[in-house]
Design a protein around this motif. Structure first.
Motif: not given
Length: 337
Positions: A186-197, A199-205, A210-214
Motif C-alpha cells: 500500500q506504500g506505507r512504511e512498516v516498523f517491526a518490533f520483536t523480542k530482544a535479541g 535477530r532472525e525475526g528482525q532480518d525476516f521483517a 520493513c523500513a526498520w526492525a528492532g
C-alpha cells in the motif's frame, strides 16, 4: 464414511490427545469438510491455558483449509469438491443489535471455531456454510491456512489503525508477516518490533520490506502514525503509546492480553487512542481475500503432522518459528497404532 481422527483438548492445561471419532453429519446450513491443512494460532494456546473459555472437550483449530465432502440441508453456493476456508468466527445469531448493525463480530451469541465448535485439528470438521470462504487458487493449502486468522485479524487490525503511513507492528509472527506485506504494498512504511535479541525475526521483517526492525523496547527513528500489537503482552501498550505521535492509534489485536501496567496520563494525552480488535466479519474476509491476491502476499509456514500438534503448539509458545505453523492431517493410515 469411515471414522475420523482428531487432536482433542480434554482439560485446561492439556496436552492434546489423539482420538478417534465418528465423522459428523452436516446439519442444516452446514458443510462437512475434509481438512487438508490447519494453522496453529496463539489463540489455541490461550484456550489450552484457560485464558479464553472454551467448551470441553474441544478440538482446537480455526485456520482451516479443506475440501467440501458433503452438504447439509439448505446449503447453497457450495458443492462437493470445493476448496474452502473456515475462520475463527464460525456462527452469529443474525438478529441481535450487533448483527443487525453490521457488527456480527460482536454478536451476543456467537460460535467460535475450535472454541465453542469443534475445529480443524482433525481430519474432518463441520462448519456453518455462511462463514466459509472460497480460497484463492494462488495459494496451496499449507500457504492458505495462516490467512484464515493471522491474515484476517491482521487485516481488521490494519483497517482499525487507519490510513497512517508509518505503522509499527509489535510481535513479528504469523499475523505481522502477512500484514507487513500488505502495508508495504500500500506504500506505507512498516516498523517491526520483536523480542530482544531476535535477530532472525528482525532480518525476516526487513526481507519483507520493513523500513526498520528492532526490539520492542527500542524507539524507532521516527514517530509513528499507529501501532498494532500482535504480541499478547500488556506491557507493550505504554511502550507503543510513547512512539506514536499525537492523534496516533494503538491497536490491540489479540483476544487475550496480560494486564496493562499503569502509565502516565501524559503518554495518552494528545488524543492518542487505544483500541481493541474483536473477531472478524464476513466483509473482512471478502475484502481481505481480494487484497492478498492483488498484493501477491506470500505466507511462510513450518508444517507439522496432525499427531505432532503438541510440538507445534510449544514451538509457537516459545516464539521459535519464523512465520506460522501449520498442521497437515495426512492419510488415515498415518493414525493406526
Amino acid at each position: 464414511m469411515t471414522g475420523m481422527w482428531a487432536m482433542e483438548l480434554g482439560a485446561v492445561g492439556g496436552p492434546l490427545r489423539l482420538v478417534a471419532r465418528a465423522v459428523p453429519d452436516p446439519g442444516q446450513g452446514e458443510l462437512l469438510i475434509e481438512v487438508t491443512a490447519c494453522g496453529v494460532c496463539r489463540t489455541d494456546l490461550h484456550i489450552i491455558d484457560g485464558e479464553v473459555a472454551a467448551r470441553l472437550p474441544i478440538i482446537p483449530g480455526h485456520e482451516i483449509v479443506g475440501i467440501v465432502a458433503a452438504l447439509g440441508e439448505g446449503v447453497t453456493g457450495f458443492r462437493p469438491g470445493d476448496r474452502v476456508g473456515v475462520p475463527w468466527l464460525g456462527h452469529s445469531c443474525g438478529y441481535c443489535y450487533y448483527c443487525r448493525s453490521g457488527q456480527e463480530n460482536l454478536c451476543d451469541t456467537p460460535g467460535f471455531t475450535g472454541c465453542t465448535r469443534d475445529g480443524g485439528y482433525a481430519t474432518h470438521v463441520v462448519a456453518d456454510a455462511h462463514f466459509c470462504f472460497q480460497i484463492p487458487d494462488l495459494y496451496s493449502d499449507e500457504e492458505a491456512a495462516p490467512l484464515l486468522c493471522a491474515g484476517l485479524i491482521g487485516w481488521r487490525s490494519l483497517r482499525a489503525a487507519g490510513d497512517g503511513r508509518r505503522i509499527g507492528l509489535y510481535g513479528f509472527g504469523a499475523a505481522a508477516h502477512i500484514i507487513a506485506q500488505i502495508a508495504v504494498w500500500q506504500g506505507r512504511e512498516v516498523f517491526a518490533f520483536t523480542k530482544a535479541g531476535d535477530r532472525e525475526g528482525q532480518d525476516f521483517a526487513r526481507s519483507l520490506g520493513c523500513a526498520w526492525a528492532g526490539s520492542s523496547d527500542e524507539r524507532p527513528p521516527v514517530e509513528l502514525d499507529a501501532a498494532i500489537l500482535f504480541a499478547s503482552v500488556g506491557a507493550l501498550v505504554p511502550l507503543a503509546l510513547r512512539v506514536v505521535h499525537k492523534g496516533g492509534r494503538v491497536i490491540c489485536a489479540g483476544i487475550h492480553m496480560s494486564d496493562i501496567p499503569a502509565f502516565p496520563y501524559a503518554d495518552l494525552w494528545g488524543e492518542r487512542v487505544i483500541a481493541s480488535v474483536a473477531n472478524l466479519t464476513r466483509d473482512d474476509g471478502t475484502s481481505f481475500f481480494r487484497i492478498v491476491q492483488k498484493a501477491r502476499v506470500k505466507t511462510v509456514a513450518t508444517a507439522f503432522s496432525l499427531a505432532n500438534a503438541n510440538i507445534a503448539l510449544e514451538r509457537v509458545r516459545a516464539g521459535a518459528l519464523v512465520g506460522a505453523a501449520v498442521l497437515l492431517p495426512g492419510e488415515p493410515g498415518d493414525y493406526r497404532r
